[in-house]
Design a protein around this motif. Structure first.
Motif, PDB file in Angstrom:
ATOM      1  N   MET A   1      38.505   9.241  26.879  1.00 39.23           N
ATOM      2  CA  MET A   1      38.488  10.336  25.641  1.00 39.23           C
ATOM      3  C   MET A   1      37.589   9.744  24.506  1.00 39.23           C
ATOM      4  SD  MET A   1      40.400  12.961  26.497  1.00 39.23           S
ATOM      5  CE  MET A   1      39.247  12.712  27.855  1.00 39.23           C
ATOM      6  N   LEU A   2      37.543   8.490  24.336  1.00 37.35           N
ATOM      7  CA  LEU A   2      36.561   8.183  23.303  1.00 37.35           C
ATOM      8  C   LEU A   2      34.984   8.331  23.489  1.00 37.35           C
ATOM      9  CD1 LEU A   2      35.959   6.481  20.532  1.00 37.35           C
ATOM     10  CD2 LEU A   2      36.094   4.426  21.843  1.00 37.35           C
ATOM     11  N   ASP A  10      32.305  18.482  25.838  1.00 40.22           N
ATOM     12  CA  ASP A  10      33.666  19.057  26.088  1.00 40.22           C
ATOM     13  C   ASP A  10      34.127  18.672  27.344  1.00 40.22           C
ATOM     14  OD1 ASP A  10      33.837  20.541  23.497  1.00 40.22           O
ATOM     15  OD2 ASP A  10      32.479  21.735  24.120  1.00 40.22           O
ATOM     16  N   VAL A  11      35.224  18.843  27.799  1.00 40.94           N
ATOM     17  CA  VAL A  11      36.068  18.587  28.925  1.00 40.94           C
ATOM     18  C   VAL A  11      36.176  19.882  29.759  1.00 40.94           C
ATOM     19  CG1 VAL A  11      38.145  17.542  30.028  1.00 40.94           C
ATOM     20  CG2 VAL A  11      37.070  16.396  28.229  1.00 40.94           C
ATOM     21  N   GLU A  12      35.849  19.832  30.789  1.00 42.51           N
ATOM     22  CA  GLU A  12      36.066  21.209  31.370  1.00 42.51           C
ATOM     23  C   GLU A  12      36.846  20.977  32.577  1.00 42.51           C
ATOM     24  OE1 GLU A  12      32.280  22.537  32.901  1.00 42.51           O
ATOM     25  OE2 GLU A  12      31.522  22.747  30.713  1.00 42.51           O
ATOM     26  N   PHE A  13      37.771  21.918  33.353  1.00 42.69           N
ATOM     27  CA  PHE A  13      38.523  21.654  34.460  1.00 42.69           C
ATOM     28  C   PHE A  13      38.186  22.641  35.561  1.00 42.69           C
ATOM     29  CE2 PHE A  13      42.757  22.302  36.255  1.00 42.69           C
ATOM     30  CZ  PHE A  13      43.458  20.916  36.188  1.00 42.69           C
ATOM     31  N   LEU A  86      53.498  17.263  27.256  1.00 40.91           N
ATOM     32  CA  LEU A  86      51.899  16.992  27.603  1.00 40.91           C
ATOM     33  C   LEU A  86      50.977  17.470  26.787  1.00 40.91           C
ATOM     34  CD1 LEU A  86      52.034  17.275  31.557  1.00 40.91           C
ATOM     35  CD2 LEU A  86      52.053  15.304  30.149  1.00 40.91           C
ATOM     36  N   ALA A  87      51.375  18.232  25.473  1.00 37.71           N
ATOM     37  CA  ALA A  87      50.402  18.879  24.820  1.00 37.71           C
ATOM     38  C   ALA A  87      49.856  17.986  23.689  1.00 37.71           C
ATOM     39  CB  ALA A  87      51.199  20.054  24.025  1.00 37.71           C
ATOM     40  N   TYR A 131      41.108  20.587  26.276  1.00 40.48           N
ATOM     41  CA  TYR A 131      41.166  19.656  25.205  1.00 40.48           C
ATOM     42  C   TYR A 131      40.775  20.016  23.931  1.00 40.48           C
ATOM     43  CZ  TYR A 131      42.346  15.784  28.549  1.00 40.48           C
ATOM     44  OH  TYR A 131      42.876  14.979  29.473  1.00 40.48           O
ATOM     45  N   GLU A 132      41.845  20.417  22.970  1.00 37.02           N
ATOM     46  CA  GLU A 132      41.689  21.060  21.649  1.00 37.02           C
ATOM     47  C   GLU A 132      41.237  20.084  20.661  1.00 37.02           C
ATOM     48  OE1 GLU A 132      44.896  23.631  20.779  1.00 37.02           O
ATOM     49  OE2 GLU A 132      44.955  24.522  22.809  1.00 37.02           O
TER      50      GLU A 132
END
Length: 230
Positions: A1-2, A10-13, A86-87, A131-132
């Protein structure tokens, strides 16, 4: 995450593998693709393991994991309340370090992150996540990095008998020092503190009354440091 935060990406899924991933360019403009596991994928893996009859699971490796996974790790047949936890993304153990040296200046405190997700009750799987906000740890500027460099420090002053003599020697040798002051002593001898500052020495915080940290509360420690900083 760092690394996601530092890479300004950005993280995609991925909807097929149900796996988060991101990409970034390094200093040579080479593109890197990173696929990772997190608490969302851990939840999906745990549910798949249950359906296969697996009797136990293990985590590799402790300390490098997504810290938000603990509410669901032992939650067999987890409910909505467990999934909603998990939020929240607590800060991880990795420090954000800038510069070089053994003197640390804390420029920011840890911050929680936040994620949203989509859950399919029929399959008991998460099918999407975003990931907001990225969880961040302490942000620290490191200073004083140099080869064969010595820091000369003095604690528990100012002292009317010894500190002026120390300052005279440092002035004669053209050597800077670090004075970790006690706030109560500084109130009694402000002229000595002013001399330390005007002659170019570093001033450090050594609490207001020099209590034993293992015998006082966190609140009192904060008061001790804040009073001396003021």
């Amino acid at each position: 995450m760092l690394h996601v935060e530092e890479s300004d990406t950005d993280v995609e899924f991925d909807s097929n593998s149900l796996n988060p991933h991101y990409s970034y360019y390094d200093e040579h403009n080479h593109l890197h693709q990173v696929w990772m596991l997190d608490a969302i994928t851990a939840y999906n893996q745990l549910r798949a393991s249950e359906r296969l009859g697996v009797q136990g699971t293990a985590l590799w490796r402790l300390g490098s994991s997504d810290t938000s996974l603990w509410p669901i790790w032992d939650a067999t047949h987890a409910d909505d309340a467990a999934r909603q936890k998990l939020a929240d993304l607590p800060p991880g153990p990795d420090l954000i370090l800038e510069g070089d040296g053994d003197i640390w200046h804390f420029t920011d405190t840890p911050k929680h992150g936040k994620r949203s997700f989509e859950y399919d009750a029929g399959s008991d799987l998460f099918t999407d996540e975003s990931y907001e906000a990225i969880p961040l740890s302490y942000n620290i500027d490191r200073m004083g990095g140099a080869k064969k460099k010595i820091a000369v420090s003095f604690d528990d002053g100012p002292d009317p008998q010894w500190t002026p003599k120390i300052l005279d020697i440092l002035k004669e040798k053209k050597a800077p020092g670090v004075f970790f002051i006690i706030g109560d002593q500084a109130n009694k001898w402000p002229d000595i503190l002013k001399r330390e500052f005007t002659e170019g020495h570093e001033i450090g915080n050594h609490t207001f009354t020099h209590p034993k940290f293992d015998e006082i509360s966190h609140t009192q420690i904060r008061w001790e440091l804040n009073l001396t900083s003021g």
